[in-house]
Scaffold this motif. Sequence first.
Motif, PDB file in Angstrom:
ATOM      1  N   SER A   1       0.818  -1.221   0.000  1.00 13.95           N
ATOM      2  CA  SER A   1       0.000   0.000   0.000  1.00 13.95           C
ATOM      3  C   SER A   1       0.849   1.268   0.000  1.00 13.95           C
ATOM      4  O   SER A   1       0.438   2.293  -0.560  1.00 13.95           O
ATOM      5  N   LEU A   2       2.016   1.206   0.630  1.00 14.65           N
ATOM      6  CA  LEU A   2       2.856   2.392   0.735  1.00 14.65           C
ATOM      7  C   LEU A   2       4.045   2.390  -0.220  1.00 14.65           C
ATOM      8  O   LEU A   2       4.489   3.450  -0.661  1.00 14.65           O
ATOM      9  N   ASP A   3       4.570   1.209  -0.526  1.00 12.08           N
ATOM     10  CA  ASP A   3       5.845   1.133  -1.239  1.00 12.08           C
ATOM     11  C   ASP A   3       5.734   0.789  -2.716  1.00 12.08           C
ATOM     12  O   ASP A   3       6.636   1.098  -3.495  1.00 12.08           O
ATOM     13  N   SER A   4       4.645   0.133  -3.125  1.00  9.70           N
ATOM     14  CA  SER A   4       4.549  -0.324  -4.505  1.00  9.70           C
ATOM     15  C   SER A   4       4.254   0.847  -5.458  1.00  9.70           C
ATOM     16  O   SER A   4       3.506   1.769  -5.125  1.00  9.70           O
ATOM     17  N   ALA A   5       4.811   0.764  -6.663  1.00 10.05           N
ATOM     18  CA  ALA A   5       4.525   1.749  -7.712  1.00 10.05           C
ATOM     19  C   ALA A   5       3.230   1.429  -8.434  1.00 10.05           C
ATOM     20  O   ALA A   5       2.765   2.216  -9.262  1.00 10.05           O
ATOM     21  N   SER A   6       2.609   0.302  -8.145  1.00 14.08           N
ATOM     22  CA  SER A   6       1.461  -0.158  -8.910  1.00 14.08           C
ATOM     23  C   SER A   6       0.168   0.598  -8.624  1.00 14.08           C
ATOM     24  O   SER A   6      -0.529   1.008  -9.549  1.00 14.08           O
TER      25      SER A   6
ATOM     26  N   GLY B   1       0.158   0.401 -12.438  1.00 16.10           N
ATOM     27  CA  GLY B   1      -0.674  -0.780 -12.684  1.00 16.10           C
ATOM     28  C   GLY B   1       0.088  -2.057 -12.917  1.00 16.10           C
ATOM     29  O   GLY B   1      -0.490  -3.065 -13.338  1.00 16.10           O
ATOM     30  N   SER B   2       1.375  -2.046 -12.625  1.00 20.77           N
ATOM     31  CA  SER B   2       2.223  -3.195 -12.979  1.00 20.77           C
ATOM     32  C   SER B   2       1.795  -4.479 -12.285  1.00 20.77           C
ATOM     33  O   SER B   2       1.845  -5.553 -12.882  1.00 20.77           O
TER      34      SER B   2
END
Length: 285
Positions: A197-202, A274-275
Amino acid sequence: MNSATGSNDPRDYLVPQGFEAYTDTDHATWRTLATRQREILKGRIADQFLEGLDRLGIGETGIPDFRVMNERLRAATGWEVVAVPGLIPDLAFFRLLADRKFPAGFWIRKPEQIDYIEEPDVFHDVFGHVPLIMQPVYADYLEAYGKAGLVAAEHGALKRLARLYWYTVEFGLAQTPQGLRIVGAGIASSPSETVFSLDSASPNRIGFDLARVMRTLYRIDDFQETYFVLDGIDAWPSLDLDRLIPLWKELEGQEDIKPGDLQPEDRILTKGDGSYHRAKPKSAA
Protein backbone atom coordinates in the motif's frame (compact mmCIF):
# COMPACT_ATOMS: atom_id res chain seq x y z
CA MET A 1 -18.40 -4.72 5.86
CA ASN A 2 -20.47 -7.83 6.52
CA SER A 3 -22.64 -9.53 3.93
CA ALA A 4 -24.23 -12.57 5.56
CA THR A 5 -28.00 -13.14 5.48
CA GLY A 6 -30.36 -13.89 8.35
CA SER A 7 -31.90 -12.03 11.28
CA ASN A 8 -31.21 -8.31 11.50
CA ASP A 9 -31.31 -8.36 15.31
CA PRO A 10 -27.69 -8.21 16.52
CA ARG A 11 -28.60 -10.01 19.74
CA ASP A 12 -29.09 -13.18 17.70
CA TYR A 13 -25.36 -13.26 16.89
CA LEU A 14 -23.70 -12.33 20.16
CA VAL A 15 -21.78 -15.19 21.76
CA PRO A 16 -19.23 -15.52 24.58
CA GLN A 17 -15.64 -15.14 23.46
CA GLY A 18 -14.78 -18.40 25.22
CA PHE A 19 -11.34 -17.16 26.21
CA GLU A 20 -10.62 -20.21 28.34
CA ALA A 21 -11.18 -22.50 25.33
CA TYR A 22 -8.21 -21.16 23.36
CA THR A 23 -5.41 -23.69 23.06
CA ASP A 24 -1.68 -23.15 23.36
CA THR A 25 -1.57 -23.45 19.56
CA ASP A 26 -4.16 -20.69 19.23
CA HIS A 27 -2.14 -18.34 21.42
CA ALA A 28 1.06 -19.28 19.60
CA THR A 29 -0.58 -18.42 16.28
CA TRP A 30 -1.57 -15.02 17.64
CA ARG A 31 1.97 -14.41 18.91
CA THR A 32 3.43 -15.27 15.52
CA LEU A 33 1.01 -12.94 13.74
CA ALA A 34 1.30 -10.06 16.21
CA THR A 35 5.09 -10.17 16.50
CA ARG A 36 5.56 -10.22 12.74
CA GLN A 37 2.99 -7.53 12.05
CA ARG A 38 4.13 -5.13 14.73
CA GLU A 39 7.63 -5.17 13.26
CA ILE A 40 6.40 -4.58 9.69
CA LEU A 41 4.13 -1.73 10.79
CA LYS A 42 6.95 0.35 12.27
CA GLY A 43 7.23 3.57 10.30
CA ARG A 44 4.18 2.66 8.22
CA ILE A 45 1.20 2.77 10.58
CA ALA A 46 -0.31 5.83 12.26
CA ASP A 47 1.28 6.42 15.67
CA GLN A 48 -2.21 6.43 17.22
CA PHE A 49 -2.64 2.80 16.15
CA LEU A 50 0.47 1.65 18.02
CA GLU A 51 -0.60 3.75 21.00
CA GLY A 52 -3.97 1.97 20.96
CA LEU A 53 -2.32 -1.45 20.90
CA ASP A 54 -0.27 -0.57 23.97
CA ARG A 55 -3.09 1.07 25.92
CA LEU A 56 -5.40 -1.88 25.28
CA GLY A 57 -2.78 -4.50 26.06
CA ILE A 58 -3.14 -6.00 22.58
CA GLY A 59 0.32 -7.44 22.41
CA GLU A 60 2.40 -10.43 21.57
CA THR A 61 1.59 -12.60 24.60
CA GLY A 62 -1.53 -14.22 23.16
CA ILE A 63 -5.14 -13.63 22.15
CA PRO A 64 -6.58 -10.76 24.21
CA ASP A 65 -9.35 -11.42 26.71
CA PHE A 66 -12.25 -9.25 25.54
CA ARG A 67 -13.35 -8.69 29.15
CA VAL A 68 -10.05 -7.08 30.10
CA MET A 69 -9.71 -5.17 26.83
CA ASN A 70 -13.26 -3.81 27.06
CA GLU A 71 -12.66 -2.23 30.46
CA ARG A 72 -9.99 -0.03 28.90
CA LEU A 73 -11.95 0.59 25.70
CA ARG A 74 -15.13 1.63 27.53
CA ALA A 75 -13.16 4.00 29.74
CA ALA A 76 -11.58 5.68 26.71
CA THR A 77 -14.44 5.98 24.21
CA GLY A 78 -17.49 4.10 25.50
CA TRP A 79 -17.01 1.27 23.00
CA GLU A 80 -16.79 -2.47 23.57
CA VAL A 81 -15.89 -5.49 21.47
CA VAL A 82 -18.55 -8.20 21.23
CA ALA A 83 -17.91 -11.72 19.97
CA VAL A 84 -19.80 -13.04 16.94
CA PRO A 85 -19.42 -16.41 15.21
CA GLY A 86 -18.57 -14.95 11.79
CA LEU A 87 -19.96 -12.50 9.24
CA ILE A 88 -23.33 -11.06 10.23
CA PRO A 89 -26.04 -9.30 8.14
CA ASP A 90 -25.49 -5.65 7.29
CA LEU A 91 -28.34 -4.26 9.39
CA ALA A 92 -27.23 -6.19 12.48
CA PHE A 93 -23.70 -4.91 11.88
CA PHE A 94 -24.87 -1.30 11.53
CA ARG A 95 -26.97 -1.54 14.69
CA LEU A 96 -23.99 -2.75 16.69
CA LEU A 97 -21.78 0.08 15.46
CA ALA A 98 -24.52 2.62 16.14
CA ASP A 99 -24.58 1.29 19.73
CA ARG A 100 -20.77 1.54 20.03
CA LYS A 101 -20.24 -2.18 19.86
CA PHE A 102 -17.66 -3.64 17.49
CA PRO A 103 -18.37 -7.23 16.35
CA ALA A 104 -15.32 -9.46 16.25
CA GLY A 105 -14.88 -13.09 15.31
CA PHE A 106 -13.65 -15.06 18.31
CA TRP A 107 -11.89 -17.85 16.38
CA ILE A 108 -8.34 -17.72 15.11
CA ARG A 109 -6.89 -19.09 11.88
CA LYS A 110 -5.02 -22.38 11.78
CA PRO A 111 -1.21 -22.35 11.64
CA GLU A 112 -1.33 -23.41 8.00
CA GLN A 113 -3.48 -20.30 7.26
CA ILE A 114 -0.98 -17.93 8.79
CA ASP A 115 -0.63 -15.75 5.69
CA TYR A 116 -4.19 -15.68 4.33
CA ILE A 117 -7.77 -16.44 5.31
CA GLU A 118 -10.94 -15.55 3.43
CA GLU A 119 -13.11 -14.71 6.44
CA PRO A 120 -11.87 -12.29 9.11
CA ASP A 121 -10.71 -13.93 12.34
CA VAL A 122 -9.94 -12.53 15.79
CA PHE A 123 -6.53 -11.32 14.68
CA HIS A 124 -7.89 -9.21 11.83
CA ASP A 125 -10.84 -7.95 13.84
CA VAL A 126 -9.03 -7.14 17.08
CA PHE A 127 -5.44 -6.38 16.12
CA GLY A 128 -6.49 -4.62 12.92
CA HIS A 129 -9.62 -2.73 13.95
CA VAL A 130 -9.73 -2.10 17.67
CA PRO A 131 -6.61 0.02 18.41
CA LEU A 132 -7.90 3.11 16.57
CA ILE A 133 -11.24 2.88 18.42
CA MET A 134 -9.29 4.27 21.39
CA GLN A 135 -9.20 7.56 19.45
CA PRO A 136 -12.38 9.62 20.10
CA VAL A 137 -12.59 11.03 16.56
CA TYR A 138 -12.38 7.59 14.99
CA ALA A 139 -14.77 6.12 17.57
CA ASP A 140 -17.32 8.81 16.66
CA TYR A 141 -16.83 8.09 12.95
CA LEU A 142 -17.62 4.39 13.41
CA GLU A 143 -20.77 5.20 15.38
CA ALA A 144 -21.88 7.69 12.70
CA TYR A 145 -21.14 5.06 10.06
CA GLY A 146 -23.45 2.58 11.79
CA LYS A 147 -26.25 5.13 11.99
CA ALA A 148 -25.73 6.10 8.33
CA GLY A 149 -25.88 2.44 7.34
CA LEU A 150 -29.32 2.02 8.85
CA VAL A 151 -30.58 4.98 6.81
CA ALA A 152 -28.75 3.84 3.66
CA ALA A 153 -30.69 0.59 3.78
CA GLU A 154 -33.91 2.60 3.41
CA HIS A 155 -32.53 4.56 0.45
CA GLY A 156 -31.04 1.70 -1.55
CA ALA A 157 -27.55 3.01 -0.86
CA LEU A 158 -25.93 0.09 0.95
CA LYS A 159 -23.33 -0.35 -1.78
CA ARG A 160 -22.25 3.27 -1.21
CA LEU A 161 -21.67 2.60 2.47
CA ALA A 162 -19.85 -0.65 1.72
CA ARG A 163 -17.40 1.22 -0.49
CA LEU A 164 -16.88 3.90 2.12
CA TYR A 165 -16.10 1.29 4.78
CA TRP A 166 -13.77 -0.53 2.42
CA TYR A 167 -11.74 2.50 1.44
CA THR A 168 -11.52 4.04 4.93
CA VAL A 169 -11.97 1.56 7.78
CA GLU A 170 -10.39 -1.35 5.91
CA PHE A 171 -7.96 0.14 3.37
CA GLY A 172 -7.54 3.80 4.26
CA LEU A 173 -4.32 5.80 4.22
CA ALA A 174 -3.73 9.22 5.78
CA GLN A 175 -1.35 12.13 5.37
CA THR A 176 0.84 12.90 8.38
CA PRO A 177 3.79 15.23 8.96
CA GLN A 178 5.95 12.11 8.61
CA GLY A 179 4.39 11.11 5.28
CA LEU A 180 1.69 8.63 4.30
CA ARG A 181 0.57 6.28 7.05
CA ILE A 182 -1.83 3.34 7.23
CA VAL A 183 -5.14 3.69 9.06
CA GLY A 184 -7.12 0.81 7.52
CA ALA A 185 -7.48 -2.49 9.37
CA GLY A 186 -7.35 -4.61 6.23
CA ILE A 187 -3.89 -3.23 5.59
CA ALA A 188 -2.79 -3.15 9.23
CA SER A 189 -3.43 -6.87 9.70
CA SER A 190 -1.78 -7.94 6.41
CA PRO A 191 2.01 -8.02 6.17
CA SER A 192 2.04 -8.06 2.39
CA GLU A 193 -0.50 -5.26 1.89
CA THR A 194 1.22 -3.17 4.56
CA VAL A 195 4.24 -3.00 2.27
CA PHE A 196 2.30 -2.86 -1.01
CA SER A 197 0.00 0.00 0.00
CA LEU A 198 2.86 2.39 0.73
CA ASP A 199 5.84 1.13 -1.24
CA SER A 200 4.55 -0.32 -4.50
CA ALA A 201 4.52 1.75 -7.71
CA SER A 202 1.46 -0.16 -8.91
CA PRO A 203 -1.57 1.39 -7.12
CA ASN A 204 -3.03 4.87 -7.37
CA ARG A 205 -3.09 6.97 -4.22
CA ILE A 206 -5.79 9.62 -4.42
CA GLY A 207 -6.91 12.37 -2.06
CA PHE A 208 -10.11 11.35 -0.28
CA ASP A 209 -13.41 12.59 -1.69
CA LEU A 210 -16.65 11.17 -0.31
CA ALA A 211 -18.63 11.08 -3.56
CA ARG A 212 -15.68 9.64 -5.48
CA VAL A 213 -15.24 6.86 -2.95
CA MET A 214 -18.93 5.96 -3.00
CA ARG A 215 -18.77 5.53 -6.78
CA THR A 216 -15.65 3.36 -6.77
CA LEU A 217 -15.65 -0.42 -7.05
CA TYR A 218 -13.05 -2.33 -5.05
CA ARG A 219 -10.97 -5.47 -5.25
CA ILE A 220 -12.14 -8.26 -2.98
CA ASP A 221 -9.58 -10.84 -4.05
CA ASP A 222 -6.24 -9.06 -4.08
CA PHE A 223 -4.36 -5.88 -3.25
CA GLN A 224 -6.22 -2.67 -4.00
CA GLU A 225 -5.68 -0.86 -7.29
CA THR A 226 -6.46 2.49 -5.65
CA TYR A 227 -6.03 3.77 -2.11
CA PHE A 228 -7.80 6.89 -0.88
CA VAL A 229 -5.81 9.18 1.39
CA LEU A 230 -7.36 11.20 4.22
CA ASP A 231 -5.97 14.69 4.73
CA GLY A 232 -4.94 13.78 8.28
CA ILE A 233 -5.20 11.09 10.93
CA ASP A 234 -8.33 12.76 12.33
CA ALA A 235 -9.83 13.74 8.94
CA TRP A 236 -12.53 11.06 8.89
CA PRO A 237 -15.43 12.18 6.70
CA SER A 238 -18.51 13.76 8.21
CA LEU A 239 -21.51 11.50 7.80
CA ASP A 240 -24.23 14.08 8.29
CA LEU A 241 -27.42 12.53 6.94
CA ASP A 242 -28.62 15.89 5.60
CA ARG A 243 -25.60 15.72 3.32
CA LEU A 244 -25.58 11.99 2.61
CA ILE A 245 -29.16 11.49 1.46
CA PRO A 246 -28.99 14.13 -1.34
CA LEU A 247 -25.57 12.76 -2.30
CA TRP A 248 -26.93 9.23 -2.68
CA LYS A 249 -29.70 10.55 -4.93
CA GLU A 250 -27.16 12.46 -7.01
CA LEU A 251 -24.98 9.38 -7.42
CA GLU A 252 -27.86 7.24 -8.69
CA GLY A 253 -27.43 8.65 -12.18
CA GLN A 254 -23.67 8.26 -12.31
CA GLU A 255 -21.71 5.24 -13.46
CA ASP A 256 -19.53 3.25 -11.11
CA ILE A 257 -15.79 3.78 -11.40
CA LYS A 258 -13.53 0.78 -11.91
CA PRO A 259 -10.99 0.16 -9.12
CA GLY A 260 -7.94 1.33 -11.06
CA ASP A 261 -9.45 4.13 -13.14
CA LEU A 262 -8.58 7.79 -12.59
CA GLN A 263 -10.94 10.73 -13.00
CA PRO A 264 -10.13 14.25 -14.24
CA GLU A 265 -11.09 15.78 -10.89
CA ASP A 266 -8.95 13.39 -8.79
CA ARG A 267 -6.31 14.80 -6.46
CA ILE A 268 -3.62 12.36 -7.52
CA LEU A 269 -0.87 11.87 -4.97
CA THR A 270 0.64 8.90 -6.78
CA LYS A 271 -0.37 7.78 -10.26
CA GLY A 272 0.08 4.03 -10.22
CA ASP A 273 1.70 2.20 -13.10
CA GLY A 274 -0.67 -0.78 -12.68
CA SER A 275 2.22 -3.20 -12.98
CA TYR A 276 0.97 -5.59 -10.31
CA HIS A 277 -2.62 -5.89 -11.48
CA ARG A 278 -2.14 -5.67 -15.23
CA ALA A 279 -2.01 -9.41 -15.76
CA LYS A 280 -4.53 -10.25 -13.03
CA PRO A 281 -8.18 -11.25 -13.60
CA LYS A 282 -10.58 -8.55 -12.46
CA SER A 283 -13.00 -9.06 -9.58
CA ALA A 284 -14.62 -5.97 -8.15
CA ALA A 285 -17.62 -5.30 -5.93
